[in-house]
Design a protein around this motif. Structure first.
Motif, PDB file in Angstrom:
ATOM      1  N   ARG A  28      -7.833  -3.826   2.819  1.00  0.00           N
ATOM      2  CA  ARG A  28      -6.791  -4.486   3.558  1.00  0.00           C
ATOM      3  C   ARG A  28      -7.414  -5.577   4.581  1.00  0.00           C
ATOM      4  O   ARG A  28      -8.507  -5.288   5.081  1.00  0.00           O
ATOM      5  N   LEU A  72      -4.300  -8.009   0.178  1.00  0.00           N
ATOM      6  CA  LEU A  72      -5.267  -6.924  -0.061  1.00  0.00           C
ATOM      7  C   LEU A  72      -6.207  -7.871  -1.169  1.00  0.00           C
ATOM      8  O   LEU A  72      -5.919  -8.768  -1.924  1.00  0.00           O
ATOM      9  N   ALA A 131      -8.853  -0.888  -2.807  1.00  0.00           N
ATOM     10  CA  ALA A 131      -8.277  -2.113  -2.282  1.00  0.00           C
ATOM     11  C   ALA A 131      -8.816  -2.091  -0.756  1.00  0.00           C
ATOM     12  O   ALA A 131      -8.885  -1.295  -0.092  1.00  0.00           O
ATOM     13  N   VAL A 137       0.638  -1.066  -0.045  1.00  0.00           N
ATOM     14  CA  VAL A 137      -0.096  -0.086  -0.028  1.00  0.00           C
ATOM     15  C   VAL A 137       0.981   1.203  -0.057  1.00  0.00           C
ATOM     16  O   VAL A 137       1.790   1.220   0.482  1.00  0.00           O
TER      17      VAL A 137
END
Length: 915
Positions: free
Chosen positions: A802, A782, A800, A773
């Protein structure tokens, strides 16, 4: 004999209740079941109160029937109209009640939105409705059966109210939140929980009251004498008074529904506004409030002595209001709203944007702009080394197909799913190794026909065995998947991977196999009886079969004759009473499909998506003698993770997901962990701010656990569910825009890009990657979805999700500059096909018996640039075994292809000019 026949249903109910009680007892949750039963009895008792009042009213109405011709009566067209109306209401209300009973049996939690569920969707349904209407009409016309019609409707309403315990419970226990809707000022929890209970309760009251009035009128008007005279019997003064009283009650109930319809406007789409716009706020809402007041006045006019002209005036005023709403709404929209729509609707669009983003947790997105360089440099490769070390080269579909041919080993085994996960296999790396895990389950439908005997299905072939683990970024020398864990039983192979720097001992420690018997899984499985006098098939070993006896704590004991009788009744299986294989220690294992298992425990949670298997070194830290401790004695380490959701279609100003999905609020609020051997269940609240799950936690204390009590080894394998992420992506396509004017113009709408996969054009599905990231030196797990502008193929953003540690569930939105053309997946695939070297190889391979399959095109952040990676598989049309043949890479300008990622990158860097 007749008494014995009457006792038979009670025996069946008692047997079912005993089995359900014993089933909940294995989890220690009999208090949950008892409370559910008590709630159903309580609500059934409450439903009897208005029905008893209706019965009293009916007796009073019949008791004061006039025997003489003196009194008020209907003749001519007024009689015909009353006969038609009363008969139609009786017919429709009876059909609705029976349909509601059928719906409560299928899914009682759909009662809150019963109207769409009962609409005919095909010709067969319409034919069934017609047949039902004819039968009810015959029952109405026949004097012997018409009294039973009322009893059936009354009993059905009691069943509906009792089965709707979940709707009433949520309405009672849902806590208030700190948010209010912007128009009516109601707490958000009103729409999420209380509205449905109030609305359904009023609907059922209106239904029963209308049926009571019209049924008694029908009995009076439809007798043979009245029809021959085409005139009703005379109604006494007391009967007219009773009719006015119950009619007033019906009008008051209708007033309640009209008042609640004001809230319904807030979650109904009106043009671009997902809720009440300017027109509804300034015209419809005031008119609905006035209509409610008029209905209350009409009810009072029916109850209190007043002039007939006053009642007629009130009714006429109400009709005028309804006509005014029907006429004024489109006229005002055309004359006033459309010419200045953006100015009038802007504040309402702002409310809709805010509510939709909150309803799907888009308001927590962290947004940043990223401008990638046009060429990859050596520094980008160095900075992105952590990402390059975990690039996914195996898609789930080809690996699952390879597993089915290489690892199923017997015809009755099946790999139904391949889930991407991560395990800490390399102690020298800061990033976990991304792997694909697939469980080897027993598919009883695949047993040879002659082997599908009763004993084989329920006593011998009781469970699957083992699982495979493959690295996503490696292949074997022949192009087939490489395995960390493969085969089963004593022949289970646990291997490291020299190319990845992973030792066998690291795999053995991080992913324990143990005795991996899977009694509970994804596949639908019939009940199993174990342990018994008949040994169970455990796993094959060469030409022999290894046998076992179940030693787990799961299941319902059936060692005594009473328990066996109850199980035989519950399962409709008398052979359980005659078989000699059952011993004193035998148990019956039911609900072995994990989603149905957790749904039976918490039916108010919506469990969606495919469960995925995890294997962890330690189980739950329980004391000796508990479920997990007994499981550990067998060295069993496998658990299923099941995703649970709360949802609602009644969140003010939030937009529905689609025309087929009415959800306006969605939370992944529950993580269910199911022991694959014992079947024990743990339910964890993963969204502590969700009012719905907090309401259920209050209703059933002790059923849910906090995320803090989840073992860390389990938490390390949690993932943001793809189903939930897909919904968020769908809503983000329009609701990434927070400016009402830009939203209104519609010139910044996104879409999911397309790609060619397996020779077909499909939408790019979200994919798991291990990548960095922005601002983070280490890669993390991700879930990524690229996005493009509507009707344009160039890349405009990434979303995205996490998954690791304290960042679990966080959303990162990476915006790319709008004035810079960044290639999307479809454009890069076009470049791949235009490359002379690549297209030549593709043309040579994709002919005859060979079939070339282009895998998922991954778009990865790498340093200050972007890397596009596409695996290429080969398979024969007859066998269909896929092998990883080549990896194609691109930086958006140049194309390179080779047998490995490192070689392909080396070629790509040679093609790129110095940076």
């Amino acid at each position: 004999m007749r008494r014995l026949l009457l006792l038979l249903p009670l025996v069946v109910v008692a047997a079912r209740m005993q089995i359900e009680w014993l089933w909940f007892e294995q989890f220690g949750w009999t208090d949950v079941l008892l409370k559910r039963w008590l709630l159903q009895f309580l609500f059934a008792g409450l439903a009897l109160l208005p029905l008893m009042a209706a019965r009293t009213w009916s007796r009073q109405f019949k008791h004061h029937n006039l025997t003489s011709a003196q009194g008020w009566h209907l003749t001519g067209w007024s009689y015909g109209t009353a006969l038609l109306l009363s008969g139609s209401v009786v017919l429709i209300s009876t059909m609705l009640t029976l349909d509601l009973v059928a719906l409560t049996i299928r899914d009682p939690f759909q009662l809150g939105e019963w109207v769409p569920s009962l609409l005919p969707d095909n010709g067969i349904t319409a034919a069934v409705i017609l047949i039902k209407a004819v039968l009810i009409t015959v029952a109405m016309a026949w004097r012997r059966t018409s009294p039973w019609l009322a009893r059936i409707v009354a009993g059905s309403l009691v069943v509906v109210v009792a089965r709707a315990w979940g709707i009433w419970s949520l309405a009672l226990w849902i806590p208030n939140s700190s948010l209010q809707d912007p128009r009516l000022g109601a707490d958000v929890s009103f729409g999420l929980g209380r509205f449905v209970g109030l609305h359904l309760g009023l609907e059922l009251l209106v239904l029963s009251t209308a049926f009571t009035i019209c049924f008694e009128l029908w009995r009076c008007l439809a007798n043979s004498q009245a029809i021959s005279d085409w005139a009703s019997p005379a109604f006494s003064t007391r009967q007219l008074q009773l009719l006015r009283v119950l009619s007033a009650v019906l009008v008051l109930q209708t007033a309640g529904l009209v008042w609640l319809s004001r809230h319904q406007l807030l979650w109904s789409q009106h043009g671009l506004v997902a809720g009440a716009g300017w027109l509804q706020a300034h015209i419809t809402l005031p008119l609905r409030a006035a209509a409610t007041l008029l209905l209350v006045l009409i009810a009072l006019a029916l109850l209190l002595p007043c002039r007939q002209r006053l009642r007629q005036g009130l009714v006429l005023t109400l009709a005028s209001l309804v006509a005014l709403e029907m006429v004024a709404t489109p006229l005002t929209r055309w004359l006033l709203v459309r010419p200045q729509e953006i100015n009038l609707q802007a504040p309402y669009l702002a409310d809709a944007i805010k509510a939709t983003r909150w309803g799907f947790q888009l308001d927590h997105i962290e947004r940043q702009v990223y401008e990638p360089q046009t060429r990859l440099s050596a520094m980008d490769l160095k900075q992105g080394a952590s990402t390059l070390g975990n690039v996914r080269l195996w898609d789930s579909a080809p690996l699952l197909e390879a597993n089915r041919q290489l690892q199923q080993l017997r015809v009755y085994y099946r790999f139904s799913n391949a889930a991407v996960d991560r395990y800490p296999l390399n102690q020298d790396s800061d990033s976990a190794q991304q792997v694909i895990v697939s469980a080897r389950e027993l598919d009883q439908s695949a047993l040879p026909r002659r082997s599908r005997t009763w004993q084989n299905r329920h006593f011998i072939f009781t469970h699957g065995y083992g699982f495979t683990v493959s690295p996503v970024n490696e292949r074997s020398n022949d192009g087939l998947p490489s395995y960390f864990i493969s085969d089963l039983g004593t022949e289970t192979r646990i291997k490291g991977n020299e190319a990845l720097g992973i030792d066998q001992s690291e795999v053995r420690d991080a992913i324990p196999v143990g005795d991996a018997a899977l009694y509970y899984g994804m596949l639908p499985s019939p009940y199993a009886v174990a342990p018994t006098e008949i040994p169970e098939f455990d796993y094959p070993e060469g030409d022999l079969n290894v046998e076992t006896h179940y030693r787990g704590s799961g299941g319902i004991p059936i060692g005594s004759w009473l328990q066996r009788c109850a199980a035989a009744v519950y399962l409709h299986e008398p052979r359980l009473l005659t078989t000699k294989a059952i011993s004193a220690d035998s148990k019956i294992l039911i609900r072995r499909e994990v989603r149905s298992r957790v749904s039976a425990i918490a039916p108010f949670i919506d469990f969606r998506g495919d469960p995925y298997l995890i294997s962890i070194p330690e189980t739950y830290p329980e004391s000796a003698g508990t479920i997990e401790a007994r499981s550990a004695q067998r060295q069993q380490h496998q658990y299923w993770v099941v995703e649970g959701y709360t949802h609602s279609s009644t969140l003010a100003y939030s937009a529905a997901v689609s025309s087929d999905d009415s959800d306006r609020y969605l939370r992944n609020s529950v993580k269910a962990i199911v022991d694959a051997y014992n079947g024990s269940v743990h339910l964890y609240i993963s969204e502590k701010d969700d009012p719905i799950v907090n309401g259920w936690d209050v209703a059933f204390p002790g059923l849910f656990e906090s995320m803090q009590s989840m073992p860390q080894l389990v938490r390390d394998h949690l993932r943001v569910p793809e189903d939930f992420f897909n919904v968020q992506v769908n809503q983000l396509k329009r609701y990434h825009v927070e400016d009402p004017r830009i939203f209104y113009s519609g010139d910044d709408v996104w879409q999911v890009p397309s790609e060619i996969y397996g020779g077909e054009k499909v939408n790019v599905e979200p994919y798991h990657v291990t990548a960095q990231v922005q601002g983070n030196d280490n890669s993390e797990f991700l879930l990524l979805q690229p996005l493009t502008p509507l009707a344009r193929p160039n890349l405009t953003a990434w979303l995205a999700a996490r998954n690791d540690g304290e960042h679990y569930g966080e959303l990162e939105l990476i915006d790319f500059p709008k004035d810079k053309n960044i290639l999307g997946p479809e454009q890069v695939q076009a470049l791949i096909h235009q490359d002379p070297e690549v297209s030549k190889v593709f043309g040579l391979w994709d002919q005859g018996d060979l079939e070339l399959v282009q895998g998922n095109l991954l778009v990865l952040p790498l340093g200050d640039g972007l890397l596009y990676v596409e695996p290429v598989y080969l398979r024969t049309s007859k066998v269909g075994l896929p092998s990883l043949a080549r990896i194609v890479v691109s930086d958006g300008r140049s194309i390179a292809m080779d047998q490995s990622l490192s070689l392909a990158l080396e070629q790509l860097m040679k093609k790129a000019p110095p940076v």
